[in-house]
Design a protein around this motif. Structure first.
Motif, PDB file in Angstrom:
ATOM      1  N   UNK A 120       0.817  -1.212   0.000  1.00 60.97           N
ATOM      2  CA  UNK A 120       0.000   0.000   0.000  1.00 60.97           C
ATOM      3  C   UNK A 120       0.849   1.259   0.000  1.00 60.97           C
ATOM      4  N   UNK A 121       1.898   1.263   0.817  1.00 66.16           N
ATOM      5  CA  UNK A 121       2.734   2.462   0.900  1.00 66.16           C
ATOM      6  C   UNK A 121       3.389   2.780  -0.443  1.00 66.16           C
ATOM      7  N   UNK A 122       3.777   1.759  -1.174  1.00 62.96           N
ATOM      8  CA  UNK A 122       4.386   1.952  -2.490  1.00 62.96           C
ATOM      9  C   UNK A 122       3.350   2.440  -3.508  1.00 62.96           C
ATOM     10  N   UNK A 123       2.143   1.856  -3.451  1.00 69.37           N
ATOM     11  CA  UNK A 123       1.083   2.261  -4.381  1.00 69.37           C
ATOM     12  C   UNK A 123       0.686   3.713  -4.157  1.00 69.37           C
ATOM     13  N   UNK A 124       0.679   4.155  -2.896  1.00 69.83           N
ATOM     14  CA  UNK A 124       0.229   5.501  -2.571  1.00 69.83           C
ATOM     15  C   UNK A 124       1.358   6.527  -2.559  1.00 69.83           C
ATOM     16  N   UNK A 125       2.586   6.089  -2.800  1.00 68.26           N
ATOM     17  CA  UNK A 125       3.714   7.030  -2.808  1.00 68.26           C
ATOM     18  C   UNK A 125       3.531   8.036  -3.949  1.00 68.26           C
ATOM     19  N   UNK A 126       3.860   9.313  -3.719  1.00 70.39           N
ATOM     20  CA  UNK A 126       3.679  10.321  -4.770  1.00 70.39           C
ATOM     21  C   UNK A 126       4.363   9.977  -6.095  1.00 70.39           C
ATOM     22  N   UNK A 127       5.505   9.292  -6.036  1.00 72.58           N
ATOM     23  CA  UNK A 127       6.191   8.928  -7.276  1.00 72.58           C
ATOM     24  C   UNK A 127       5.358   7.935  -8.087  1.00 72.58           C
ATOM     25  N   UNK A 128       4.793   6.925  -7.411  1.00 67.16           N
ATOM     26  CA  UNK A 128       3.958   5.948  -8.110  1.00 67.16           C
ATOM     27  C   UNK A 128       2.678   6.600  -8.618  1.00 67.16           C
ATOM     28  N   UNK A 129       2.082   7.464  -7.807  1.00 65.94           N
ATOM     29  CA  UNK A 129       0.875   8.173  -8.241  1.00 65.94           C
ATOM     30  C   UNK A 129       1.145   8.970  -9.511  1.00 65.94           C
ATOM     31  N   UNK A 130       2.296   9.660  -9.540  1.00 63.59           N
ATOM     32  CA  UNK A 130       2.654  10.457 -10.720  1.00 63.59           C
ATOM     33  C   UNK A 130       2.926   9.563 -11.927  1.00 63.59           C
ATOM     34  N   UNK A 131       3.578   8.424 -11.703  1.00 68.02           N
ATOM     35  CA  UNK A 131       3.874   7.516 -12.821  1.00 68.02           C
ATOM     36  C   UNK A 131       2.591   6.932 -13.407  1.00 68.02           C
ATOM     37  N   UNK A 132       1.656   6.574 -12.546  1.00 63.99           N
ATOM     38  CA  UNK A 132       0.378   6.035 -13.029  1.00 63.99           C
ATOM     39  C   UNK A 132      -0.372   7.092 -13.831  1.00 63.99           C
ATOM     40  N   UNK A 133      -0.352   8.340 -13.359  1.00 64.14           N
ATOM     41  CA  UNK A 133      -1.023   9.413 -14.105  1.00 64.14           C
ATOM     42  C   UNK A 133      -0.382   9.607 -15.479  1.00 64.14           C
ATOM     43  N   UNK A 134       0.938   9.580 -15.519  1.00 62.75           N
ATOM     44  CA  UNK A 134       1.639   9.722 -16.799  1.00 62.75           C
ATOM     45  C   UNK A 134       1.239   8.624 -17.770  1.00 62.75           C
ATOM     46  N   UNK A 135       1.198   7.398 -17.282  1.00 67.41           N
ATOM     47  CA  UNK A 135       0.832   6.273 -18.154  1.00 67.41           C
ATOM     48  C   UNK A 135      -0.613   6.388 -18.615  1.00 67.41           C
ATOM     49  N   UNK A 136      -1.509   6.777 -17.723  1.00 68.38           N
ATOM     50  CA  UNK A 136      -2.907   6.946 -18.122  1.00 68.38           C
ATOM     51  C   UNK A 136      -3.051   8.056 -19.163  1.00 68.38           C
ATOM     52  N   UNK A 137      -2.278   9.127 -19.000  1.00 69.88           N
ATOM     53  CA  UNK A 137      -2.316  10.210 -19.981  1.00 69.88           C
ATOM     54  C   UNK A 137      -1.852   9.738 -21.350  1.00 69.88           C
ATOM     55  N   UNK A 138      -1.048   8.669 -21.363  1.00 69.13           N
ATOM     56  CA  UNK A 138      -0.593   8.093 -22.632  1.00 69.13           C
ATOM     57  C   UNK A 138      -1.508   6.969 -23.112  1.00 69.13           C
ATOM     58  N   UNK A 139      -2.691   6.898 -22.524  1.00 67.53           N
ATOM     59  CA  UNK A 139      -3.730   5.933 -22.921  1.00 67.53           C
ATOM     60  C   UNK A 139      -3.429   4.506 -22.485  1.00 67.53           C
ATOM     61  N   UNK A 140      -2.511   4.312 -21.529  1.00 67.58           N
ATOM     62  CA  UNK A 140      -2.325   2.982 -20.942  1.00 67.58           C
ATOM     63  C   UNK A 140      -3.496   2.708 -20.004  1.00 67.58           C
ATOM     64  N   UNK A 141      -4.099   1.541 -20.144  1.00 65.57           N
ATOM     65  CA  UNK A 141      -5.207   1.168 -19.256  1.00 65.57           C
ATOM     66  C   UNK A 141      -4.629   0.586 -17.971  1.00 65.57           C
TER      67      UNK A 141
END
Length: 407
Positions: A120-141
């Motif tokens: 959970x701590x890794x999933x909620x870390x700001x770095x992971x949150x930012x990486x997930x947003x970047x991937x979603x912005x690139x249309x990764x599901x």
């Protein structure tokens, strides 16, 4: 049968990917498994090879003559990474390619699906949150992790969903494309109407919903042309991109590219008005109190013009979808204004959404009502803009089949 690349990154949840592999194979799909280097600490290559029926390696230096780090991505209909660790998400978001899987992720133009799994701590870390947003912005599901018991005694969000849930979540990508052979034109973003060389009248549209529609239409098998007006997110891979700026630019682009298309989706937020004159130099403050008076004129109604042009112009699309970004007031509701707009514009389908400073424009989610000119019951959808886009594309597929049958 689809050709699928199943990437497996080094987490204890890798054992669930074995079960997902079996589901994919039992459904008749060809699967190439690409584990990262440390996955063998959890599941050995013999298991992947036995269940996939294909050789398995994580190295770019095996089968060099085939240039696998490019070939596998180019040949894939779908790339899945299950589980996707925090490390893999970070590499993918940064565009790193130091092994066969990350190289394949860069090379492919197929839809990409990632199912993160971590503490959970890794999933909620700001770095992971930012990486997930970047991937979603690139249309990764991104398939949201489940909440539950993790590797140790702790519990929380970060658990890999069960293989059956993951398999069910990609059925739209594994089924036969519902818009195969269709040519679709989509407009996205917000127009800018220049006042002078540095200023413009604009709106809050980010283009996210239009980009999501383009991604969903492409995944549904359509040949997509995207007319983009000032997107805040990247255009999806695999579409033909045309850029426009003002409403007049957009109008020209639409009438240039609409002929020969089967469907047009007018999603761009088009300014209703533009300055009557554009100053050649920056408008100056002449004193401390006066302000310029800016005269506005109406922009053309591109949607209505396109619908009307079908009566006199051959080869224009038979199915046109409008969007209504509405706000309710004392005179009527959002849905009421949407129904009136559908009747006024004369298009076959209208997607209505409520907008505001914190609603729809620039947001990750949307809430829509799909209205039909033929009297079909309205369809509601809510969720991420990509989830909403899939519903719109599905409704277009259903409606165009009925539209063609009536002719």
């Amino acid at each position: 049968m689809k050709r699928i690349v199943l990437g497996v990154s080094a987490g204890i949840a890798a054992y669930k990917s074995v079960l997902l592999l079996r589901l994919l194979r039992e459904a008749g799909h060809h699967v190439d498994v690409i584990p990262t280097g440390n996955v063998e600490n959890f599941v050995g290559n013999a298991t992947w090879e036995a269940l996939s029926g294909n050789p398995v390696t994580s190295s770019v230096f095996d089968a060099v003559e085939n240039v696998n780090h490019v070939r596998l991505g180019q040949m894939a209909d779908l790339v899945m990474v299950v589980p996707a660790t925090a490390d893999l998400l970070a590499k993918a978001a940064s565009g790193l390619a130091d092994d066969l899987l990350t190289g394949t992720l860069l090379a492919t133009r197929a839809p990409i699906v990632m199912a993160p799994a971590m503490h959970t701590e890794m999933w909620q870390h700001p770095a992971t949150v930012a990486n997930v947003k970047t991937l979603r912005d690139r249309s990764v599901r991104i398939i949201e992790p489940a909440s539950g018991r993790l590797t140790g005694k702790d519990s929380g969000p970060g658990r890999l969903p069960d293989p059956e849930e993951i398999f069910a979540s990609v059925q739209d990508l594994l089924s036969e494309p519902i818009l195969a052979g269709q040519k679709v034109l989509i407009t996205a973003g917000g127009t800018r109407e220049p006042l002078d060389p540095v200023r413009f009248l604009g709106n809050r549209s980010s283009g996210r919903q239009g980009v999501a529609l383009a991604e969903a239409a492409r995944a549904a098998g359509a040949e997509v042309t995207l007319i983009a007006t000032h997107l805040e997110v990247p255009a999806p891979h695999g579409v033909s991109l045309v850029e426009a700026s003002s409403a007049l630019d957009l109008r020209e682009a639409v009438f240039t590219h609409a002929p020969g298309k089967n469907v047009v989706i007018m999603n761009a937020a088009v300014a209703d008005f533009r300055p009557a004159t554009i100053e050649n130099s920056k408008i100056k403050k002449r004193d401390e109190t006066s302000a310029p008076v800016i005269e506005l004129v109406r922009n053309p109604d591109i949607l209505a013009e396109l619908v009307q042009a079908r009566s006199t112009t051959e080869n224009l699309p038979g199915f046109i979808v409008g969007f209504a970004a509405e706000t309710g007031d004392e005179m009527g509701t959002v849905l009421g204004y949407g129904r009136a707009k559908l009747e006024r514009k004369g298009c076959e389908m209208l997607v209505v959404n409520e907008v505001g400073a914190t609603l729809t424009f620039g947001q990750e989610t949307n809430n829509i009502q799909v209205l039909f000119a033929d009297g079909t019951d309205a369809v509601s959808a809510a969720g991420s803009k990509l989830e909403v886009a899939r519903v719109v594309i599905e409704q277009i597929s259903h409606a165009t089949k009925g539209h063609a049958a009536q002719k």
